[in-house]
Design a protein around this motif. Structure first.
Motif, PDB file in Angstrom:
ATOM      1  N   HIS A   1     -41.425   1.009 -10.479  1.00  0.00           N
ATOM      2  CA  HIS A   1     -41.613   0.217 -11.283  1.00  0.00           C
ATOM      3  C   HIS A   1     -40.513  -0.542 -12.002  1.00  0.00           C
ATOM      4  O   HIS A   1     -40.480  -1.599 -12.564  1.00  0.00           O
ATOM      5  CB  HIS A   1     -42.570   0.778 -12.553  1.00  0.00           C
TER       6      HIS A   1
ATOM      7  N   GLY B   1     -51.207   9.558  -8.233  1.00  0.00           N
ATOM      8  CA  GLY B   1     -51.054   8.343  -8.423  1.00  0.00           C
ATOM      9  C   GLY B   1     -52.381   7.618  -9.307  1.00  0.00           C
ATOM     10  O   GLY B   1     -52.289   6.472  -9.537  1.00  0.00           O
TER      11      GLY B   1
ATOM     12  N   SER C   1     -49.700  -9.384  -3.117  1.00  0.00           N
ATOM     13  CA  SER C   1     -49.497  -7.941  -2.798  1.00  0.00           C
ATOM     14  C   SER C   1     -48.583  -7.426  -3.905  1.00  0.00           C
ATOM     15  O   SER C   1     -47.691  -8.071  -4.249  1.00  0.00           O
ATOM     16  CB  SER C   1     -48.942  -7.701  -1.347  1.00  0.00           C
ATOM     17  N   SER C   2     -48.779  -6.059  -3.975  1.00  0.00           N
ATOM     18  CA  SER C   2     -47.602  -5.573  -5.052  1.00  0.00           C
ATOM     19  C   SER C   2     -46.798  -4.286  -4.219  1.00  0.00           C
ATOM     20  O   SER C   2     -47.208  -3.727  -3.196  1.00  0.00           O
ATOM     21  CB  SER C   2     -48.669  -4.683  -6.017  1.00  0.00           C
ATOM     22  N   ASN C   3     -45.633  -4.308  -4.462  1.00  0.00           N
ATOM     23  CA  ASN C   3     -44.708  -3.264  -4.102  1.00  0.00           C
ATOM     24  C   ASN C   3     -44.845  -1.720  -4.457  1.00  0.00           C
ATOM     25  O   ASN C   3     -44.244  -0.869  -4.332  1.00  0.00           O
ATOM     26  CB  ASN C   3     -43.324  -3.793  -4.130  1.00  0.00           C
ATOM     27  N   LEU C   4     -45.753  -1.829  -5.717  1.00  0.00           N
ATOM     28  CA  LEU C   4     -45.959  -0.419  -6.298  1.00  0.00           C
ATOM     29  C   LEU C   4     -46.764   0.426  -5.279  1.00  0.00           C
ATOM     30  O   LEU C   4     -47.424  -0.071  -4.610  1.00  0.00           O
ATOM     31  CB  LEU C   4     -46.869  -0.533  -7.592  1.00  0.00           C
ATOM     32  N   PRO C   5     -46.474   1.881  -5.279  1.00  0.00           N
ATOM     33  CA  PRO C   5     -47.066   2.707  -4.341  1.00  0.00           C
ATOM     34  C   PRO C   5     -48.703   2.773  -4.728  1.00  0.00           C
ATOM     35  O   PRO C   5     -49.040   2.658  -5.892  1.00  0.00           O
ATOM     36  CB  PRO C   5     -46.500   4.048  -4.657  1.00  0.00           C
ATOM     37  N   THR C   6     -49.446   2.713  -3.505  1.00  0.00           N
ATOM     38  CA  THR C   6     -50.869   2.828  -3.814  1.00  0.00           C
ATOM     39  C   THR C   6     -51.509   4.310  -4.161  1.00  0.00           C
ATOM     40  O   THR C   6     -50.864   5.418  -3.412  1.00  0.00           O
ATOM     41  CB  THR C   6     -51.441   2.507  -2.499  1.00  0.00           C
ATOM     42  N   PRO C   7     -52.287   4.545  -5.153  1.00  0.00           N
ATOM     43  CA  PRO C   7     -52.515   5.708  -5.348  1.00  0.00           C
ATOM     44  C   PRO C   7     -53.507   6.470  -3.959  1.00  0.00           C
ATOM     45  O   PRO C   7     -53.946   5.756  -3.218  1.00  0.00           O
ATOM     46  CB  PRO C   7     -53.954   5.596  -6.357  1.00  0.00           C
ATOM     47  N   LYS C   8     -53.308   7.788  -4.123  1.00  0.00           N
ATOM     48  CA  LYS C   8     -53.673   8.385  -2.765  1.00  0.00           C
ATOM     49  C   LYS C   8     -54.594   9.478  -3.086  1.00  0.00           C
ATOM     50  O   LYS C   8     -54.747  10.378  -4.203  1.00  0.00           O
ATOM     51  CB  LYS C   8     -52.423   8.924  -1.798  1.00  0.00           C
ATOM     52  N   CYS C   9     -55.818   9.736  -2.181  1.00  0.00           N
ATOM     53  CA  CYS C   9     -56.602  10.729  -2.474  1.00  0.00           C
ATOM     54  C   CYS C   9     -56.888  11.377  -1.055  1.00  0.00           C
ATOM     55  O   CYS C   9     -56.942  10.685  -0.104  1.00  0.00           O
ATOM     56  CB  CYS C   9     -58.134  10.167  -2.847  1.00  0.00           C
TER      57      CYS C   9
END
Length: 355
Positions: free
Chosen positions: A140, A355, A7-15
């Motif tokens: 990042h 994102g 899993s990544s701590n980066l924000p997930t792109p949203k739509c």
């Protein structure tokens, strides 16, 4: 061992999706600014690219605009005729390219919107500038690290004048820290463009005109547009596939053309089939609501203010009675975009992407 599923701590792109029924409008001046989907047009003061996709010969939109590319140091913006004419009393938009300092690896970027100068820089420049700002968390960066700071200065305040303590501090930062020529994109909101004889823009100025670029894509498979919008998982999947189809059609992809033959190793994409029970253009129980149409793509690229988008969208809306069009917009920020699909039955399906 490959850590593929980590899993990544980066924000997930949203739509964010929304839909509404459009009212009847007689001219562009009647269009709202805060109602969906028009609020998307005014969500940012400027944008980079607009693509208008529609059935051939259904629209004739050719809006034009002018903006300028300037090259001058930050200090020149804060002094002289440019400051007095365009910042203290005028209303302009400015967007800079990154200022990279030769002596260090630091860089800074600048914007000017409604008289507010925003400076985004790293910690080293922020500490040297001596101006008050706020930290910008960077997803990042390393854990507990803050790599960016934002400084906002309202240059229209009465205190922002030569000789005032606060303003002199800004000038000192421009003279000693943010040093060097910067490329700027410039648009005069008050003049609705750029005056070519404006001597305040300096000697290194290039006037650019936004012009429509038109292309055709023949025999495109067009899916039916959903009429029954709900939170049902199948409907949500249809909306995702419809957005993907619009994006492919906007780049003239042969994958959406009728009779396209491509090896499955290269692409397994198929134009989506939306059940007739959820589409407005069919009444039977056939599972195939796709039609074949010739499409026209009209694109505009440059420094596009929100008012330009509103005018372009308004012209398309007034011309599209009984027809559909897709309006795709890309901002300067990475990952910031939105898409508006106007259907034949005067509905607006909107995707706001972050994102």
């Amino acid at each position: 061992m490959l850590d593929i599923g980590k899993s990544s701590n980066l924000p997930t792109p949203k739509c964010y999706f929304s839909t509404t029924t459009l009212s009847a409008y007689n001219n562009i001046s009647e269009l709202p600014t805060k109602k969906t989907p028009f609020n998307l047009l005014h969500g940012s003061p400027y944008y980079h690219t607009v693509i208008l996709l529609s059935p051939s010969a259904s629209l004739n939109v050719n809006t034009t605009s002018k903006y300028a590319r300037l090259r001058m140091p930050l200090l020149s913006l804060l002094t002289g005729d440019f400051f007095n004419t365009h910042i203290k009393t005028g209303n302009v938009l400015l967007l800079s390219s990154p200022l990279k300092l030769d002596t260090t690896s630091s860089e800074a970027s600048f914007t000017l919107i409604n008289g507010v100068l925003s400076i985004t820089c790293d910690r080293a420049l922020y500490e040297r500038a001596g101006l008050t700002g706020t930290a910008i968390p960077d997803p990042h960066a390393r854990k507990h690290g803050t790599s960016k700071f934002r400084i906002e200065l309202n240059l229209r305040l009465p205190s922002m004048l030569a000789g005032k303590k606060g303003f002199e501090r800004i000038l000192r930062a421009a003279e000693t820290v943010f040093v060097g020529d910067i490329s700027w994109l410039f648009y005069d909101v008050a003049a609705a463009g750029v005056a070519e004889d404006d001597a305040t823009l300096g000697k290194e100025v290039e006037i650019k005109e936004v012009k429509a670029e038109t292309g055709d894509l023949d025999k495109v498979l067009v899916p039916g547009f959903p009429a029954d919008i709900s939170k049902d998982a199948e409907v949500e999947n249809d909306l995702v596939e419809l957005l993907e189809w619009i994006s492919l059609a906007a780049i003239n992809s042969p994958r959406v053309q009728q009779g396209d033959l491509v090896d499955e190793i290269i692409s397994r994409y198929e134009v989506p089939t939306i059940s007739s029970k959820r589409t407005a253009d069919t009444t039977d129980d056939s599972s195939n609501s796709k039609t074949t149409q010739n499409l026209t793509k009209i694109s505009f690229t440059g420094f596009l203010p929100a008012s330009y988008l509103a005018t372009t969208f308004g012209e398309a809306l007034l011309q599209s009675s009984g027809s559909w069009f897709a309006f795709l917009v890309q901002g300067f920020e990475d990952g910031k975009a939105f898409v508006i699909l106007k259907t034949e039955d005067d509905r607006a399906l909107s995707w706001d992407i972050e994102g």
